[in-house]
Enzyme design. Sequence first.
Site, mmCIF file in Angstrom:
data_model
loop_
_atom_site.group_PDB
_atom_site.id
_atom_site.type_symbol
_atom_site.label_atom_id
_atom_site.label_comp_id
_atom_site.label_asym_id
_atom_site.label_seq_id
_atom_site.Cartn_x
_atom_site.Cartn_y
_atom_site.Cartn_z
ATOM 1 C CE LYS A 1 -9.914 -7.084 -0.241
ATOM 2 N NZ LYS A 1 -9.524 -5.437 -0.316
ATOM 3 N NE ARG B 1 -10.176 -6.581 -6.704
ATOM 4 C CZ ARG B 1 -8.874 -6.650 -6.323
ATOM 5 N NH1 ARG B 1 -7.561 -6.352 -6.802
ATOM 6 N NH2 ARG B 1 -9.436 -5.716 -5.099
ATOM 7 C CB SER C 1 -0.761 0.011 1.401
ATOM 8 O OG SER C 1 -1.964 -1.144 1.245
ATOM 9 C CG ASP D 1 -5.851 -6.861 2.006
ATOM 10 O OD1 ASP D 1 -6.591 -7.156 1.487
ATOM 11 O OD2 ASP D 1 -4.613 -6.177 1.531
ATOM 12 N NE ARG E 1 -2.515 4.721 0.341
ATOM 13 C CZ ARG E 1 -3.566 3.704 -0.005
ATOM 14 N NH1 ARG E 1 -2.521 2.619 -0.810
ATOM 15 N NH2 ARG E 1 -4.312 3.369 -0.377
ATOM 16 N NE ARG F 1 -3.495 -9.812 0.450
ATOM 17 C CZ ARG F 1 -2.036 -9.330 0.846
ATOM 18 N NH1 ARG F 1 -1.386 -9.310 0.753
ATOM 19 N NH2 ARG F 1 -1.779 -7.880 0.122
ATOM 20 C CB SER G 1 -13.118 1.052 0.669
ATOM 21 O OG SER G 1 -12.605 1.253 -0.896
ATOM 22 C CD GLN H 1 -8.243 -0.501 -3.509
ATOM 23 O OE1 GLN H 1 -9.279 -0.895 -4.435
ATOM 24 N NE2 GLN H 1 -7.528 -1.818 -3.084
#
EC number: 2.5.1.19
Length: 446
Positions: free
Chosen positions: A352, A128, A28, A325, A32, A401, A173, A175
């Site tokens: 996901k 998605r 993450s 996650d 960024r 995952r 969220s 995101q």
Amino acid sequence: MAHPLPRSVTIHPAARLQGRIRVPGDKSISHRALMLSAIAIGESRIEGLLEGEDVLATAAAMRAMGATISRGDDAIWRVHGVGVGGLLQPATALDMGNSGTSTRLLMGLVASHPITVTFTGDASLSGRPMNRVIAPLGLMGADITASPGGRLPLMVRGLCPAIPITYTLPVASAQVKSAVLLAGLNAPGITRVVEPVATRDHSERMLAGFGAQLTVEQSETGRVISIEGEANLKPQSITVPGDPSSAAFWMVAATIVPGSDVVIENVGLNATRAGLVTALRLMGADIEEQDARTVGGEPVADLRVRHATLRGIDVPHDLAPSMIDEYPALFVAASFAQGRTIARGADELRVKESDRIAVMLAALTANGVSCEEHEDGLTITGTGGEPIAGGATIASNLDHRIAMSMVVAGLHAQKAITIDDASPIATSFPNFFDLLQTLGGDATWG
């Protein structure tokens, strides 16, 4: 960005796991760091960047829109940014591979620039839905044309100047929050996001670090994050802490395999990401924080994890945003606990990289674990610490995952467990199997 050819892997039971390891940089934060460096003016330096496929897709996208990005022999990434408002029209569609984070955050960046960008992805990402991002960006003036169901491929036609909005998140969220804040960077006035349930705050921390005028306040309706548009971001030197989502697999592995004693170095412990540590401790896990410190504005520690007997719990729903996650890894831990673990409040798992509730249900059930499915999670009856039956071949469904979680399950099973396609692991954890070997695990490739 295509995945490597499918490679099946068989995981053999481990006698014990022991050693010191360091997980890759936080995914993450890595995303960024690249994005904000690319719209700052001047050169930023990023140390510890996760060099998995998802983050490399972000780097490629920012290059395509004008930023100069290079990796030195010293493993430090150097980014020369174009400034807020300076993104250029890319020559071709942006292939985001498997990265939902890249896609949603970049949609926000593009939404307030006078460019048109087409986003594509692999089969998993293309399944998605993006509607939850499309809605607020549309309110800000972006014209977004998506495939049926709000899916990729989709085209974003940005508006400049964009319209600043106040947007209350309908679901928790990070995101969506980040996409709106990034769009607000190049919109005149104040853009606000209200989140009734707090989510990971890496965007707020990093935006402030780059010099954005950002405030966070508590109100009766939740956290209110406000950002002043038409910002001038200043270049930064960033050190990326280890990814707690990657550390999760080794925390669970060391906990369930008898005799294990593992130290995971440099793990980010941001409170908005540390829900799994809390949940595992509630279950009786032995997780010790060593050398607690701050790295790049984020709390970090080395985690010593030793084998422990777990007990089933009703996982607090309010932990879900800080461990969303990590639910697949939690499901594996629950498989070895005494009694039932009820892990719910995680509707987000349905959208996901795969439907992680359904896929983990199928994988665990096939290997002898007693599970009950809910719309928002699973109830799992554990073995009390004994090995699970194992012996099955499971489908990873192009989900990194899922694949890593079932590798962990295979370390304490009566019979070896096979994952049909382990190649998606490269999206977030390129050296996963190297670390498995370092700790004493054994895998055979098909």
